[in-house]
Design a protein around this motif. Structure first.
Motif, short mmCIF file in Angstrom:
data_model
loop_
_atom_site.label_atom_id
_atom_site.label_comp_id
_atom_site.label_asym_id
_atom_site.label_seq_id
_atom_site.Cartn_x
_atom_site.Cartn_y
_atom_site.Cartn_z
N GLY A 1 86.43 86.85 -1.33
CA GLY A 1 84.99 86.75 -1.45
C GLY A 1 84.41 85.36 -1.40
N ALA A 2 85.20 84.34 -1.07
CA ALA A 2 84.67 82.98 -1.02
C ALA A 2 83.54 82.89 -0.01
N ALA A 3 82.48 82.19 -0.40
CA ALA A 3 81.32 82.04 0.47
C ALA A 3 81.47 80.84 1.40
N GLU A 4 82.18 79.82 0.94
CA GLU A 4 82.41 78.61 1.75
C GLU A 4 83.85 78.19 1.57
N VAL A 5 84.53 77.92 2.69
CA VAL A 5 85.94 77.56 2.65
C VAL A 5 86.14 76.23 3.37
N MET A 6 86.68 75.26 2.63
CA MET A 6 87.00 73.95 3.21
C MET A 6 88.51 73.72 3.07
N VAL A 7 89.07 72.98 4.00
CA VAL A 7 90.48 72.61 3.97
C VAL A 7 90.57 71.10 4.03
N ALA A 8 91.45 70.51 3.22
CA ALA A 8 91.65 69.07 3.27
C ALA A 8 93.13 68.75 3.06
N ALA A 9 93.55 67.66 3.67
CA ALA A 9 94.94 67.21 3.55
C ALA A 9 94.99 65.71 3.75
N PRO A 10 96.00 65.06 3.19
CA PRO A 10 96.13 63.61 3.40
C PRO A 10 96.43 63.23 4.84
N VAL A 11 97.16 64.11 5.56
CA VAL A 11 97.57 63.78 6.92
C VAL A 11 97.70 65.07 7.72
N GLY A 12 97.46 64.98 9.02
CA GLY A 12 97.61 66.15 9.87
C GLY A 12 97.59 65.75 11.34
N GLY A 13 98.20 66.58 12.14
CA GLY A 13 98.14 66.37 13.58
C GLY A 13 96.80 66.83 14.12
N SER A 14 96.25 66.10 15.05
CA SER A 14 94.93 66.45 15.58
C SER A 14 94.88 67.86 16.15
N ASP A 15 95.91 68.24 16.91
CA ASP A 15 95.96 69.58 17.47
C ASP A 15 96.04 70.63 16.37
N ALA A 16 96.85 70.36 15.36
CA ALA A 16 97.01 71.31 14.26
C ALA A 16 95.71 71.49 13.50
N VAL A 17 95.00 70.40 13.26
CA VAL A 17 93.73 70.47 12.53
C VAL A 17 92.73 71.34 13.30
N ARG A 18 92.71 71.16 14.62
CA ARG A 18 91.79 71.96 15.44
C ARG A 18 92.16 73.44 15.44
N ARG A 19 93.42 73.75 15.14
CA ARG A 19 93.89 75.13 15.19
C ARG A 19 93.65 75.88 13.86
N VAL A 20 93.17 75.20 12.85
CA VAL A 20 92.91 75.88 11.57
C VAL A 20 91.77 76.86 11.76
N ARG A 21 92.02 78.11 11.41
CA ARG A 21 91.03 79.18 11.57
C ARG A 21 90.48 79.58 10.21
N GLY A 22 89.21 79.95 10.20
CA GLY A 22 88.61 80.50 8.99
C GLY A 22 87.99 79.49 8.06
N ALA A 23 88.04 78.19 8.42
CA ALA A 23 87.46 77.16 7.57
C ALA A 23 86.08 76.74 8.08
N ASP A 24 85.18 76.47 7.15
CA ASP A 24 83.88 75.92 7.52
C ASP A 24 83.98 74.42 7.83
N ARG A 25 85.00 73.79 7.23
CA ARG A 25 85.17 72.34 7.42
C ARG A 25 86.62 72.00 7.16
N VAL A 26 87.19 71.10 7.99
CA VAL A 26 88.55 70.62 7.80
C VAL A 26 88.50 69.10 7.74
N ILE A 27 89.08 68.54 6.68
CA ILE A 27 89.03 67.09 6.47
C ILE A 27 90.46 66.56 6.33
N CYS A 28 90.80 65.55 7.14
CA CYS A 28 92.09 64.89 7.02
C CYS A 28 91.85 63.40 6.79
N LEU A 29 92.55 62.86 5.82
CA LEU A 29 92.41 61.43 5.55
C LEU A 29 92.88 60.62 6.75
N GLN A 30 93.92 61.09 7.42
CA GLN A 30 94.37 60.42 8.65
C GLN A 30 94.96 61.44 9.62
#
Length: 213
Positions: free
Chosen positions: A149-178
């Protein structure tokens, strides 16, 4: 940027999120390695800590390659294009899923005991992992949060691959420190990437919120 360990990564990520003005009702770490990172973020943001339990479905002949992921609430994601490319059979997928579903069930019992998952109805949830290598488990966690039932879903991580970050599904926002060029395994960006235990996860949950959930 190299992180000393998951605590250092969580502190840096938490400071970055605070500078961006990110707020949430719940911070949820992905066990096990994402929880020490999430605990630091939750402390910095002044937010309760929770967990969402997911498991990667690794290709049997190359287990580091994620064919998909499963999560609580019966969530199941399969990367159909990758499965076709690998030539993975339905029997192989079913065997891996059965094994990982058993691990997921046992881990949920170990981390939660008889406590129910947190009610996320209408909540803003921030999902944290120690890195995003494929996007599969993060995507599964997003779907679990939506199922709860979450109304807003964000994902964050210290590091991630650019392609992998773009492949995250279901998030309103994805934030990677690098997002380093030529991204390697998540552990390559940590000086200490030792395994986190279930006992450490439980201790962090109890320390962050005395009632556990």
């Amino acid at each position: 940027m190299m992180f000393d360990d998951r605590v250092d990564a969580g502190r840096r990520l938490g400071a970055h999120l605070r500078s961006l003005g990110v707020t949430a009702d719940v911070v949820a770490g992905l066990p096990r390695g994402g929880v020490p990172v999430a605990a630091e973020v939750a402390t910095i943001l002044g937010t309760p800590l929770d967990v969402i339990i997911v498991r990667k479905l690794g290709y049997p002949r190359h287990p580091e390659v994620a064919m998909g992921a499963i999560g609580e609430e019966g969530v199941r994601l399969i990367d159909a294009d990758l499965v076709r490319h690998l030539g993975a059979t339905r029997a192989e997928i079913d065997t891996v899923e059965e094994r990982e579903r058993d691990v997921l069930t046992r881990r949920a019992a170990a981390l939660r005991g008889d406590r129910p998952p947190r009610n996320l109805a209408g909540a803003r949830i921030l999902i944290i992992d120690d890195g995003i290598a494929t996007g599969a488990t993060a995507s599964a966690a997003c779907l679990v949060a939506r199922e709860r039932g979450a109304a807003e879903v964000m994902v964050a991580a210290p590091v991630g691959g650019s392609d992998a970050v773009r492949r995250v599904r279901g998030a309103d926002r994805v934030i990677c420190l690098q997002r380093p060029a030529g991204f390697r395994a998540v552990g390559a960006y940590y000086r200490d990437f030792g395994q986190t235990t279930d006992a450490e996860v439980v201790a962090l949950l109890e320390k962050t919120e005395p009632s556990g959930f």
